[in-house]
Design a protein around this motif. Structure first.
Motif, PDB file in Angstrom:
ATOM      1  N   LYS A 106      47.123 -24.398  19.618  1.00  0.00           N
ATOM      2  CA  LYS A 106      45.974 -23.867  20.347  1.00  0.00           C
ATOM      3  C   LYS A 106      44.785 -24.767  20.056  1.00  0.00           C
ATOM      4  O   LYS A 106      44.588 -25.211  18.917  1.00  0.00           O
ATOM      5  CB  LYS A 106      45.641 -22.432  19.921  1.00  0.00           C
ATOM      6  CG  LYS A 106      46.632 -21.395  20.393  1.00  0.00           C
ATOM      7  CD  LYS A 106      46.675 -21.264  21.901  1.00  0.00           C
ATOM      8  CE  LYS A 106      47.658 -20.181  22.354  1.00  0.00           C
ATOM      9  NZ  LYS A 106      49.060 -20.509  22.009  1.00  0.00           N
ATOM     10  N   VAL A 107      43.969 -25.033  21.083  1.00  0.00           N
ATOM     11  CA  VAL A 107      42.780 -25.863  20.911  1.00  0.00           C
ATOM     12  C   VAL A 107      41.543 -25.002  21.102  1.00  0.00           C
ATOM     13  O   VAL A 107      41.519 -24.118  21.966  1.00  0.00           O
ATOM     14  CB  VAL A 107      42.782 -27.052  21.895  1.00  0.00           C
ATOM     15  CG1 VAL A 107      42.633 -26.581  23.349  1.00  0.00           C
ATOM     16  CG2 VAL A 107      41.713 -28.077  21.545  1.00  0.00           C
ATOM     17  N   ASP A 108      40.505 -25.233  20.268  1.00  0.00           N
ATOM     18  CA  ASP A 108      39.276 -24.457  20.412  1.00  0.00           C
ATOM     19  C   ASP A 108      38.231 -25.266  21.158  1.00  0.00           C
ATOM     20  O   ASP A 108      38.460 -26.419  21.558  1.00  0.00           O
ATOM     21  CB  ASP A 108      38.769 -23.957  19.056  1.00  0.00           C
ATOM     22  CG  ASP A 108      38.224 -25.067  18.157  1.00  0.00           C
ATOM     23  OD1 ASP A 108      38.166 -26.249  18.580  1.00  0.00           O
ATOM     24  OD2 ASP A 108      37.858 -24.764  16.997  1.00  0.00           O
ATOM     25  N   GLN A 109      37.047 -24.680  21.353  1.00  0.00           N
ATOM     26  CA  GLN A 109      35.994 -25.340  22.129  1.00  0.00           C
ATOM     27  C   GLN A 109      35.385 -26.528  21.398  1.00  0.00           C
ATOM     28  O   GLN A 109      34.635 -27.300  22.001  1.00  0.00           O
ATOM     29  CB  GLN A 109      34.910 -24.322  22.489  1.00  0.00           C
ATOM     30  CG  GLN A 109      35.392 -23.241  23.446  1.00  0.00           C
ATOM     31  CD  GLN A 109      34.283 -22.301  23.869  1.00  0.00           C
ATOM     32  OE1 GLN A 109      33.224 -22.237  23.246  1.00  0.00           O
ATOM     33  NE2 GLN A 109      34.511 -21.562  24.938  1.00  0.00           N
ATOM     34  N   ARG A 110      35.692 -26.675  20.135  1.00  0.00           N
ATOM     35  CA  ARG A 110      35.194 -27.822  19.362  1.00  0.00           C
ATOM     36  C   ARG A 110      36.182 -28.977  19.361  1.00  0.00           C
ATOM     37  O   ARG A 110      35.975 -29.967  18.666  1.00  0.00           O
ATOM     38  CB  ARG A 110      34.874 -27.380  17.924  1.00  0.00           C
ATOM     39  CG  ARG A 110      33.756 -26.349  17.833  1.00  0.00           C
ATOM     40  CD  ARG A 110      33.612 -25.781  16.436  1.00  0.00           C
ATOM     41  NE  ARG A 110      32.478 -24.866  16.342  1.00  0.00           N
ATOM     42  CZ  ARG A 110      32.509 -23.604  16.721  1.00  0.00           C
ATOM     43  NH1 ARG A 110      33.639 -23.089  17.223  1.00  0.00           N
ATOM     44  NH2 ARG A 110      31.450 -22.832  16.622  1.00  0.00           N
ATOM     45  N   GLY A 111      37.261 -28.827  20.110  1.00  0.00           N
ATOM     46  CA  GLY A 111      38.248 -29.890  20.174  1.00  0.00           C
ATOM     47  C   GLY A 111      39.157 -29.953  18.960  1.00  0.00           C
ATOM     48  O   GLY A 111      39.777 -30.978  18.694  1.00  0.00           O
ATOM     49  N   ARG A 112      39.260 -28.835  18.245  1.00  0.00           N
ATOM     50  CA  ARG A 112      40.151 -28.781  17.089  1.00  0.00           C
ATOM     51  C   ARG A 112      41.467 -28.130  17.494  1.00  0.00           C
ATOM     52  O   ARG A 112      41.482 -27.073  18.130  1.00  0.00           O
ATOM     53  CB  ARG A 112      39.515 -28.004  15.940  1.00  0.00           C
ATOM     54  CG  ARG A 112      38.212 -28.607  15.443  1.00  0.00           C
ATOM     55  CD  ARG A 112      37.582 -27.777  14.347  1.00  0.00           C
ATOM     56  NE  ARG A 112      37.319 -26.401  14.758  1.00  0.00           N
ATOM     57  CZ  ARG A 112      36.620 -25.532  14.044  1.00  0.00           C
ATOM     58  NH1 ARG A 112      36.131 -25.889  12.868  1.00  0.00           N
ATOM     59  NH2 ARG A 112      36.422 -24.304  14.483  1.00  0.00           N
ATOM     60  N   LEU A 113      42.546 -28.747  17.097  1.00  0.00           N
ATOM     61  CA  LEU A 113      43.875 -28.276  17.427  1.00  0.00           C
ATOM     62  C   LEU A 113      44.466 -27.568  16.213  1.00  0.00           C
ATOM     63  O   LEU A 113      44.569 -28.158  15.131  1.00  0.00           O
ATOM     64  CB  LEU A 113      44.744 -29.467  17.822  1.00  0.00           C
ATOM     65  CG  LEU A 113      46.044 -29.210  18.573  1.00  0.00           C
ATOM     66  CD1 LEU A 113      45.750 -28.610  19.942  1.00  0.00           C
ATOM     67  CD2 LEU A 113      46.813 -30.516  18.715  1.00  0.00           C
ATOM     68  N   PHE A 114      44.836 -26.288  16.395  1.00  0.00           N
ATOM     69  CA  PHE A 114      45.460 -25.512  15.330  1.00  0.00           C
ATOM     70  C   PHE A 114      46.968 -25.539  15.549  1.00  0.00           C
ATOM     71  O   PHE A 114      47.461 -25.091  16.586  1.00  0.00           O
ATOM     72  CB  PHE A 114      44.912 -24.087  15.316  1.00  0.00           C
ATOM     73  CG  PHE A 114      43.464 -24.023  14.913  1.00  0.00           C
ATOM     74  CD1 PHE A 114      43.111 -23.794  13.585  1.00  0.00           C
ATOM     75  CD2 PHE A 114      42.450 -24.220  15.847  1.00  0.00           C
ATOM     76  CE1 PHE A 114      41.771 -23.751  13.197  1.00  0.00           C
ATOM     77  CE2 PHE A 114      41.113 -24.181  15.471  1.00  0.00           C
ATOM     78  CZ  PHE A 114      40.769 -23.950  14.143  1.00  0.00           C
TER      79      PHE A 114
END
Length: 334
Positions: A106-114
């Motif tokens: 999953k990717v967040d709005q900060r461009g971090r991929l979990f």
């Protein structure tokens, strides 16, 4: 995953100039998209089949702003980025190596991929702009473990463990800051939850309920609604419908898409707002896909399309084995 014109004043303004101004304003308005919105692609413009690197062994998919998608490799944890408009892609982050798969994403709005780490028992956070590993959390130290899917809900990132009756959560801090290793939360699953025997996958796909009051988890072909605060799990009433081989899930409004991997199809369910019940309204299979499917595992949406990576579990995983992403149009009646 989101514009004057002078009137005739001196009676010298030409009709052509007025029309030009109106067309300019109209064009600007048509090109304006709400912040964070994703514009739907026109029909038959984007490639219907996305090729992934040979030997990649995909599992997870997530789509961020624009038309950018990311895929994780079961082979070594590599992260591959693709432009859905062209089908072109590149590996942006080298994984830790064999034994460290990249499963749910999953990717967040900060461009971090979990990233769910599967048999490694961990969760990793990758910067999609640089490919840098930002953090790693050892969620499970059990011998039998499989961190499978991930989900971002408000200020929490959730993970399923297919080999135990529990969920893991990363509570994000102020401004979305990542937690310390000791702040990982474990939520035991109870209520009606039935955990399969040792060596058999249980909790798999994970999403939220339509009203955001709970979580939906598919476990050994049964859909559960889970209270995230207590872990109480109740079987979702599907009116006798089955989610056999349920894998990745996607919720859009009240419509839930459940990938049924080895059945090569996607169940389409219309859910009650609280997630306590649902009705099977459609099945996407066979010729519904623009490209052949071969054991799809997860699903993400862009515009009117669903994209599903093919894990090809029934095909020997060799360095030259081909892998690709299939596409299906979201049923217009839903």
């Amino acid at each position: 995953m989101t514009s004057t014109r002078r009137i005739r004043g001196a009676r010298r303004t030409t009709l052509a100039a007025t029309l030009s101004a109106l067309l300019t304003a109209g064009l600007a308005a048509s090109l304006t998209t709400a912040p964070g919105a994703t514009a739907a692609p026109p029909d038959d413009v984007f490639p219907p089949r996305i090729e992934l690197p040979d030997g990649f062994q995909p599992e997870g998919i997530t789509i961020g702003r624009g038309a950018t998608a990311w895929f994780g490799s079961r082979a070594d944890g590599d992260i591959h980025e693709v432009d859905l408009r062209t089908g072109e892609g590149e590996t942006i982050s080298q994984g830790p190596g064999p034994g460290n798969p990249a499963v749910g994403l999953k990717v967040d709005q900060r461009g971090r991929l979990f990233v769910s780490g599967g048999t490694a028992g961990d969760a990793r956070v990758v910067d999609t702009r640089t490919g840098e590993l930002l953090a790693r959390y050892q969620l499970s130290t059990a011998t039998d473990r499989f961190i499978n899917d991930s989900l971002i809900v408000d200020d929490t990132v959730w993970f399923t463990d297919s080999r135990s009756a529990r969920l893991f959560a990363l509570p994000l801090g102020r401004g979305g800051s990542l937690p310390a290793a000791g702040e990982v939360v474990t939520v035991p699953l109870g209520g009606e939850w039935v955990q399969p025997g040792a060596g058999v996958n249980g909790a798999n796909g994970l999403t939220e309920t339509p009203d955001d009051s709970g979580l939906l988890v598919v476990n050994a072909g049964v859909l559960y609604r889970v209270d995230p605060g207590t872990g109480d799990a109740q079987v979702v009433d599907l009116g006798g419908a089955s989610v056999e081989n349920g894998d990745g899930m996607l919720l859009r409004g009240r419509t839930l898409y459940v990938v049924q991997n080895r059945l090569n199809q996607v169940a389409v369910l219309e859910m009650e707002r609280d997630g306590s019940a649902g009705t099977l309204v459609d099945t996407i299979a066979g010729t519904d896909f623009d490209a052949a499917v071969d054991v799809p595992t997860t699903v993400a949406a862009f515009g009117r399309w669903l994209y599903l990576p093919n894990a090809r579990f029934s095909t020997p995983a060799e360095p030259g084995t081909a892998y690709w992403v299939s596409r299906a149009q979201i049923p217009r009646t839903r």
